[in-house]
Design an enzyme around this catalytic site. Sequence first.
Site, PDB file in Angstrom:
ATOM      1  N   SER A  27       1.073  -1.269   0.133  1.00 52.31           N
ATOM      2  CA  SER A  27      -0.013   0.014  -0.092  1.00 52.31           C
ATOM      3  C   SER A  27       0.857   1.293  -0.026  1.00 52.31           C
ATOM      4  O   SER A  27       1.685   1.587  -0.793  1.00 52.31           O
ATOM      5  CB  SER A  27      -0.847  -0.066   1.159  1.00 52.31           C
ATOM      6  OG  SER A  27      -1.845   1.014   1.070  1.00 52.31           O
TER       7      SER A  27
ATOM      8  N   ASP B 234      -9.946  -3.111  -6.514  1.00 50.90           N
ATOM      9  CA  ASP B 234      -9.347  -2.246  -5.229  1.00 50.90           C
ATOM     10  C   ASP B 234      -9.853  -1.035  -5.072  1.00 50.90           C
ATOM     11  O   ASP B 234      -9.678  -0.106  -6.122  1.00 50.90           O
ATOM     12  CB  ASP B 234      -7.697  -2.258  -5.413  1.00 50.90           C
ATOM     13  CG  ASP B 234      -7.231  -1.670  -3.857  1.00 50.90           C
ATOM     14  OD1 ASP B 234      -7.883  -1.130  -3.165  1.00 50.90           O
ATOM     15  OD2 ASP B 234      -5.889  -1.667  -3.814  1.00 50.90           O
TER      16      ASP B 234
ATOM     17  N   HIS C  23      -8.124  -4.554  -1.484  1.00 52.18           N
ATOM     18  CA  HIS C  23      -6.882  -3.797  -0.951  1.00 52.18           C
ATOM     19  C   HIS C  23      -6.064  -4.706   0.029  1.00 52.18           C
ATOM     20  O   HIS C  23      -6.816  -4.999   1.166  1.00 52.18           O
ATOM     21  CB  HIS C  23      -7.304  -2.541  -0.511  1.00 52.18           C
ATOM     22  CG  HIS C  23      -6.241  -1.684  -0.159  1.00 52.18           C
ATOM     23  ND1 HIS C  23      -5.304  -1.002  -1.214  1.00 52.18           N
ATOM     24  CD2 HIS C  23      -5.520  -1.308   0.979  1.00 52.18           C
ATOM     25  CE1 HIS C  23      -4.226  -0.383  -0.550  1.00 52.18           C
ATOM     26  NE2 HIS C  23      -4.326  -0.531   0.515  1.00 52.18           N
TER      27      HIS C  23
END
Length: 412
Positions: A220, A346, A375
């Site tokens: 991320s 996502d 995600h």
Amino acid sequence: MISPELNFNLFTSDLSHYFKNQVKVGLFGSGVGLSVVLGFSAAYACYYLISVAKKPILIAGGKKFHQFLREKCPVVSETYYPTFWCWESRVQTLLRPFVTAKPLVNYRNELITAPDGGQISLDWFDNDDSESHPDQSTRPTVLLLPGLTGTSRESYILHMVQQSRDLGYRCVVFNNRGVSGEKLLTPRTYCAANTEDLEVVIEHVQQTIDKAPLMAAGVSMGGMMLANYLGRKGSEVRLKGVVVFSAGWDVFECTASLEKPLDRFLFNSYLTSCLQASVDRHRTILEKKYDIDHVMKAKTIREFDERFTSVMFGYPSNDDYYRDASPIHKIKSVQVPMLCLNAADDVFSPNHAFPVEAVKQNPNVALLITCHGGHIGFLEGLWPRQSTYMDRVFRQFTKAMFENGSGLDDLH
């Protein structure tokens, strides 16, 4: 290893057996109930196999890297079977921290000093019991970068440490300033655009284990920071390879996606409160330079960045910060093999902002896109506690790079 196809066949067989033995036959004294249940199950299984379970798309800028991944990382060619009862992106994203196991990992903590006087917390997993690499001076090492508010204790980090341990590798986790319990010594935290702390960490790790090959994996925001670092440093980077998971490529698009009503409710507000809680923990030192009361009134990540992050790092505006933080603009300058995994569903990183064209122009970069996974989700299997698709990508790619990566030395 049992293939996903075989697992699914066994599951459907067991499911059919269950319905035959457990569901009461007869709706108002007939067999209609069982027929309805079996019919629905068959329809759902067909829908899942046709519309949900799909092979990922692999995009690479050069034939050599593409072929390397096909041969050394078979996971990039295999059908991804998301957990059948939670394949939707938001469900995958929300459930992963709760359903995946947290392997027991004993870290050795080290605090290092940054040039501005701040301190950075590193958590080492030395893996001194490694049988395949008993010499600690040359033991392959993976630097791990967690997400926005993550630490070395996140389940996805622990899983990567576990995979590395099984392969005989060492890991070191780079915790961003102020998130893992240590005090802030200076009024500065972190952001995706600023890579100064990461540069300090990489230099320190390489000096500490100067004979050991080093890779890096970012998740991320950690992946965004890592990609930005690679783009800025270009040929100066001495990492053997990099893998990035669920990175947000265009921060403008990521932020806009998270401001849609449902995603704002499910994710944006919660992440904003987590960021504010981190700031509030260090209020004493931060309020010397920033209006913390104003920061604490932010309702979204964008408002938080406007009031805090962009101000802290000296950007003229929040748009300037978002532009600088977006790795999509730096892909062309990456000079080491980098594999990126994103899910097309996502909501944190919308697929229309994936750097497809930029990847096609750089022989050092590959982008692996699954239809589902959310995600940092990528759950698979009937009860996905032990391993995810993301874990398998990490394991195969790091092993391939450490053991066969020399074949990619002339990509650029």
